[in-house]
Design a protein around this motif. Structure first.
Motif, PDB file in Angstrom:
ATOM      1  N   THR A  17      -4.164 -27.379   8.508  1.00 46.03           N
ATOM      2  CA  THR A  17      -4.666 -28.048   7.315  1.00 46.03           C
ATOM      3  C   THR A  17      -5.444 -29.303   7.700  1.00 46.03           C
ATOM      4  N   ASN A  18      -6.426 -29.606   6.897  1.00 47.17           N
ATOM      5  CA  ASN A  18      -7.222 -30.819   7.048  1.00 47.17           C
ATOM      6  C   ASN A  18      -7.000 -31.652   5.792  1.00 47.17           C
ATOM      7  N   ARG A  19      -6.616 -32.907   5.976  1.00 47.63           N
ATOM      8  CA  ARG A  19      -6.412 -33.815   4.844  1.00 47.63           C
ATOM      9  C   ARG A  19      -7.446 -34.928   4.935  1.00 47.63           C
ATOM     10  N   LEU A  20      -8.374 -34.945   3.995  1.00 44.78           N
ATOM     11  CA  LEU A  20      -9.418 -35.957   3.938  1.00 44.78           C
ATOM     12  C   LEU A  20      -9.012 -37.044   2.954  1.00 44.78           C
ATOM     13  N   PRO A  32      -7.429 -25.682   3.977  1.00 46.94           N
ATOM     14  CA  PRO A  32      -7.164 -24.941   5.203  1.00 46.94           C
ATOM     15  C   PRO A  32      -8.216 -25.281   6.265  1.00 46.94           C
ATOM     16  N   SER A  33      -7.807 -25.186   7.509  1.00 51.10           N
ATOM     17  CA  SER A  33      -8.712 -25.500   8.616  1.00 51.10           C
ATOM     18  C   SER A  33      -8.408 -24.574   9.782  1.00 51.10           C
ATOM     19  N   ASN A  34      -9.452 -24.189  10.493  1.00 47.16           N
ATOM     20  CA  ASN A  34      -9.318 -23.406  11.724  1.00 47.16           C
ATOM     21  C   ASN A  34      -9.890 -24.217  12.869  1.00 47.16           C
ATOM     22  N   LEU A  35      -9.318 -24.034  14.050  1.00 50.82           N
ATOM     23  CA  LEU A  35      -9.738 -24.804  15.211  1.00 50.82           C
ATOM     24  C   LEU A  35      -9.720 -23.920  16.443  1.00 50.82           C
ATOM     25  N   ASN A  36     -10.726 -24.100  17.300  1.00 48.28           N
ATOM     26  CA  ASN A  36     -10.757 -23.444  18.602  1.00 48.28           C
ATOM     27  C   ASN A  36     -10.790 -24.532  19.662  1.00 48.28           C
ATOM     28  N   LEU A  37      -9.865 -24.447  20.604  1.00 49.27           N
ATOM     29  CA  LEU A  37      -9.762 -25.387  21.718  1.00 49.27           C
ATOM     30  C   LEU A  37     -10.109 -24.620  22.987  1.00 49.27           C
ATOM     31  N   ALA A  38     -11.137 -25.094  23.715  1.00 52.02           N
ATOM     32  CA  ALA A  38     -11.604 -24.378  24.902  1.00 52.02           C
ATOM     33  C   ALA A  38     -11.786 -25.345  26.068  1.00 52.02           C
ATOM     34  N   SER A  39     -11.499 -24.855  27.249  1.00 52.58           N
ATOM     35  CA  SER A  39     -11.809 -25.569  28.489  1.00 52.58           C
ATOM     36  C   SER A  39     -13.167 -25.044  28.948  1.00 52.58           C
ATOM     37  N   ARG A  47     -13.529 -28.638  24.760  1.00 54.85           N
ATOM     38  CA  ARG A  47     -14.291 -28.657  23.514  1.00 54.85           C
ATOM     39  C   ARG A  47     -13.395 -28.202  22.374  1.00 54.85           C
ATOM     40  N   ILE A  48     -13.469 -28.939  21.292  1.00 51.03           N
ATOM     41  CA  ILE A  48     -12.762 -28.582  20.063  1.00 51.03           C
ATOM     42  C   ILE A  48     -13.812 -28.291  19.002  1.00 51.03           C
ATOM     43  N   ASP A  49     -13.750 -27.106  18.413  1.00 51.15           N
ATOM     44  CA  ASP A  49     -14.603 -26.735  17.289  1.00 51.15           C
ATOM     45  C   ASP A  49     -13.682 -26.432  16.116  1.00 51.15           C
ATOM     46  N   TYR A  50     -13.997 -26.992  14.950  1.00 51.18           N
ATOM     47  CA  TYR A  50     -13.115 -26.798  13.803  1.00 51.18           C
ATOM     48  C   TYR A  50     -13.913 -26.616  12.517  1.00 51.18           C
ATOM     49  N   THR A  51     -13.278 -25.963  11.547  1.00 49.57           N
ATOM     50  CA  THR A  51     -13.856 -25.768  10.224  1.00 49.57           C
ATOM     51  C   THR A  51     -12.872 -26.277   9.176  1.00 49.57           C
ATOM     52  N   TRP A  52     -13.419 -26.686   8.045  1.00 50.68           N
ATOM     53  CA  TRP A  52     -12.634 -27.141   6.895  1.00 50.68           C
ATOM     54  C   TRP A  52     -13.557 -27.077   5.682  1.00 50.68           C
ATOM     55  N   SER A  53     -13.150 -27.594   4.551  1.00 45.97           N
ATOM     56  CA  SER A  53     -14.053 -27.593   3.400  1.00 45.97           C
ATOM     57  C   SER A  53     -13.839 -28.848   2.572  1.00 45.97           C
ATOM     58  N   GLY A  61     -17.045 -29.135  12.512  1.00 48.69           N
ATOM     59  CA  GLY A  61     -17.181 -30.247  13.441  1.00 48.69           C
ATOM     60  C   GLY A  61     -16.908 -29.791  14.858  1.00 48.69           C
ATOM     61  N   SER A  62     -17.263 -30.650  15.795  1.00 56.19           N
ATOM     62  CA  SER A  62     -17.065 -30.338  17.206  1.00 56.19           C
ATOM     63  C   SER A  62     -16.845 -31.628  17.981  1.00 56.19           C
ATOM     64  N   MET A  63     -15.993 -31.555  18.986  1.00 57.19           N
ATOM     65  CA  MET A  63     -15.748 -32.683  19.878  1.00 57.19           C
ATOM     66  C   MET A  63     -15.866 -32.189  21.314  1.00 57.19           C
ATOM     67  N   LEU A  64     -16.691 -32.862  22.080  1.00 60.71           N
ATOM     68  CA  LEU A  64     -16.785 -32.616  23.514  1.00 60.71           C
ATOM     69  C   LEU A  64     -16.002 -33.734  24.186  1.00 60.71           C
TER      70      LEU A  64
END
Length: 151
Positions: A17-20, A32-39, A47-53, A61-64
């Motif tokens: 979950t994403n709480r704004l 609801p939120s989905n996230l992919n964590l990759a090396s 890298r973290i890539d995530y979705t929310w609404s 969003g994405s974080m390197l």
């Protein structure tokens, strides 16, 4: 001194979950939120890539994330469709011995002085928590985003 090993040990796909907190004094908007964590790049970065609404509009969003062991310096370059428009927000800080990251950056808010933005990432066993804080020019810190994920 920490590093990125804990994050690398839990790579995978997560749901949560994403709480704004917007506006800051209102009830948080939880979606609801989905996230992919990759090396990536031979384990040099995460890298973290995530979705929310927000108001039924899809967001992502994405974080390197990098780490320099010589300086114990954690860095994040963060992009997000809702918060960042077409800009990258660079943040830097520390990687703790438990694998959490605590990084700080700033963004312009003309005509006022720059505001601060802090991101805290706490990896667990098959879980991940991300908190983001808005920091006024006077140093007052308020929660902006709280996201919790499980694999």
């Amino acid at each position: 001194m920490g590093d990125l090993q804990k994050l690398k040990s839990i790579v995978g796909n997560y749901k949560g979950t994403n709480r704004l907190h917007y506006p800051p004094d209102s009830e948080p908007d939880e979606t609801p939120s989905n996230l992919n964590l990759a090396s990536i790049l031979d384990g040099r970065f995460v890298r973290i890539d995530y979705t929310w609404s927000y108001k039924n509009a899809p967001q992502e969003g994405s974080m390197l994330i990098g780490f320099d062991p010589k300086e114990n310096l954690a860095t994040i370059h963060w992009i997000d469709t809702w918060h960042m428009s077409n800009k990258v927000l660079p943040l830097q800080g520390v990687a703790e011995s438990d694998g959490s990251l605590n990084v700080l950056g700033s963004y312009p808010a003309p005509p006022d002085p720059d505001w601060g933005w802090r991101i805290v990432i706490k990896p667990g066993d098959k879980s991940l928590n991300i908190a983001m804080f808005n920091i006024s020019p006077q140093g007052d810190e308020e929660p902006a985003v709280e996201a919790s994920y499980k694999s």
